[in-house]
Motif scaffolding. Structure first.
Motif, mmCIF file in Angstrom:
data_model
loop_
_atom_site.group_PDB
_atom_site.id
_atom_site.type_symbol
_atom_site.label_atom_id
_atom_site.label_comp_id
_atom_site.label_asym_id
_atom_site.label_seq_id
_atom_site.Cartn_x
_atom_site.Cartn_y
_atom_site.Cartn_z
ATOM 1 N N ASP A 27 0.836 -1.205 0.000
ATOM 2 C CA ASP A 27 0.000 0.000 0.000
ATOM 3 C C ASP A 27 0.872 1.256 0.000
ATOM 4 O O ASP A 27 0.588 2.215 -0.724
ATOM 5 C CB ASP A 27 -0.934 0.020 1.212
ATOM 6 N N LYS A 28 1.935 1.246 0.782
ATOM 7 C CA LYS A 28 2.850 2.391 0.814
ATOM 8 C C LYS A 28 3.520 2.586 -0.546
ATOM 9 O O LYS A 28 3.690 3.711 -1.000
ATOM 10 C CB LYS A 28 3.895 2.208 1.907
ATOM 11 N N LEU A 29 3.902 1.483 -1.161
ATOM 12 C CA LEU A 29 4.520 1.551 -2.485
ATOM 13 C C LEU A 29 3.541 2.123 -3.501
ATOM 14 O O LEU A 29 3.899 2.996 -4.294
ATOM 15 C CB LEU A 29 4.997 0.165 -2.929
ATOM 16 N N GLU A 30 2.320 1.661 -3.452
ATOM 17 C CA GLU A 30 1.298 2.155 -4.375
ATOM 18 C C GLU A 30 1.093 3.665 -4.193
ATOM 19 O O GLU A 30 1.009 4.414 -5.167
ATOM 20 C CB GLU A 30 -0.017 1.413 -4.151
ATOM 21 N N GLN A 31 1.057 4.098 -2.959
ATOM 22 C CA GLN A 31 0.895 5.524 -2.663
ATOM 23 C C GLN A 31 2.079 6.331 -3.202
ATOM 24 O O GLN A 31 1.899 7.398 -3.795
ATOM 25 C CB GLN A 31 0.753 5.719 -1.141
ATOM 26 N N LYS A 32 3.275 5.814 -3.015
ATOM 27 C CA LYS A 32 4.486 6.489 -3.500
ATOM 28 C C LYS A 32 4.475 6.591 -5.027
ATOM 29 O O LYS A 32 4.826 7.625 -5.597
ATOM 30 C CB LYS A 32 5.731 5.735 -3.009
ATOM 31 N N ILE A 33 4.060 5.534 -5.692
ATOM 32 C CA ILE A 33 3.983 5.535 -7.147
ATOM 33 C C ILE A 33 2.989 6.594 -7.630
ATOM 34 O O ILE A 33 3.253 7.331 -8.576
ATOM 35 C CB ILE A 33 3.627 4.142 -7.702
ATOM 36 N N LYS A 34 1.836 6.688 -6.947
ATOM 37 C CA LYS A 34 0.843 7.708 -7.297
ATOM 38 C C LYS A 34 1.421 9.116 -7.141
ATOM 39 O O LYS A 34 1.191 9.986 -7.989
ATOM 40 C CB LYS A 34 -0.411 7.552 -6.435
ATOM 41 N N GLU A 35 2.173 9.344 -6.071
ATOM 42 C CA GLU A 35 2.803 10.651 -5.843
ATOM 43 C C GLU A 35 3.775 10.989 -6.958
ATOM 44 O O GLU A 35 3.803 12.107 -7.470
ATOM 45 C CB GLU A 35 3.525 10.677 -4.497
ATOM 46 N N LYS A 77 1.945 11.765 -10.166
ATOM 47 C CA LYS A 77 1.263 13.068 -10.051
ATOM 48 C C LYS A 77 2.255 14.222 -10.263
ATOM 49 O O LYS A 77 1.924 15.216 -10.905
ATOM 50 C CB LYS A 77 0.613 13.176 -8.664
ATOM 51 N N ASP A 78 3.467 14.071 -9.750
ATOM 52 C CA ASP A 78 4.481 15.127 -9.854
ATOM 53 C C ASP A 78 5.079 15.243 -11.249
ATOM 54 O O ASP A 78 5.718 16.231 -11.570
ATOM 55 C CB ASP A 78 5.602 14.904 -8.837
ATOM 56 N N ARG A 79 4.884 14.240 -12.089
ATOM 57 C CA ARG A 79 5.483 14.274 -13.437
ATOM 58 C C ARG A 79 4.630 15.032 -14.353
ATOM 59 O O ARG A 79 3.884 15.363 -14.880
ATOM 60 C CB ARG A 79 5.707 12.875 -13.967
#
Length: 138
Positions: free
Chosen positions: A125-133, A136-138
């Motif tokens: 779940d943490k990895l998924e959240q990090k990937i979304k971040e 989003k920043d790109r």
């Protein structure tokens, strides 16, 4: 301060340091103070006397590697870590991860995700959240 040798068979600090280096670093990090060679020598394994010159040599090698700072204080030297234990582990794990991905690419990423599932499902779940971040920043 990128460590040059990583030992897969070790654990904790012993993956990055020799046995005496690891003990010395643990003493310095635990005490959170500047310490002399004699201070460190006295805190090392009490049952086994470790030669002052051996401790001095190892501590000066840690200075040369950029792990310790050394400053002159009235006919002696005091040593302290350049970073905290947590900062050191963070930096080394980051360097190791980048090196693995650079060398093995998607294979390394796939194996990391597989390991996450076996170790702790919450990490996925943490990895998924990090990937979304990141997306989003790109």
């Amino acid at each position: 301060m990128k460590m040059q040798n990583f030992k897969y068979e070790g654990s904790g600090l012993n993956r990055f340091f020799g046995p005496l280096e690891a003990k010395i670093m643990e003493i310095l990090w635990t005490n959170s103070l500047e310490m002399t060679i004699k201070d460190v020598q006295q805190k090392l394994d009490q049952a086994k006397i470790i030669n002052f010159n051996t401790v001095m040599t190892v501590m000066n090698r840690l200075v040369a590697k950029g792990i310790l700072q050394k400053k002159s204080v009235v006919r002696s030297f005091k040593y302290k870590p350049v970073v905290t234990r947590d900062e050191f582990m963070e930096k080394q794990s980051k360097e190791l991860t980048f090196d693995l991905i650079e060398e093995f690419g998607s294979l390394a990423v796939t194996h990391m995700v597989d390991a996450l599932d076996k170790v702790d499902p919450d990490l996925l779940d943490k990895l998924e959240q990090k990937i979304k971040e990141i997306k989003k920043d790109r």
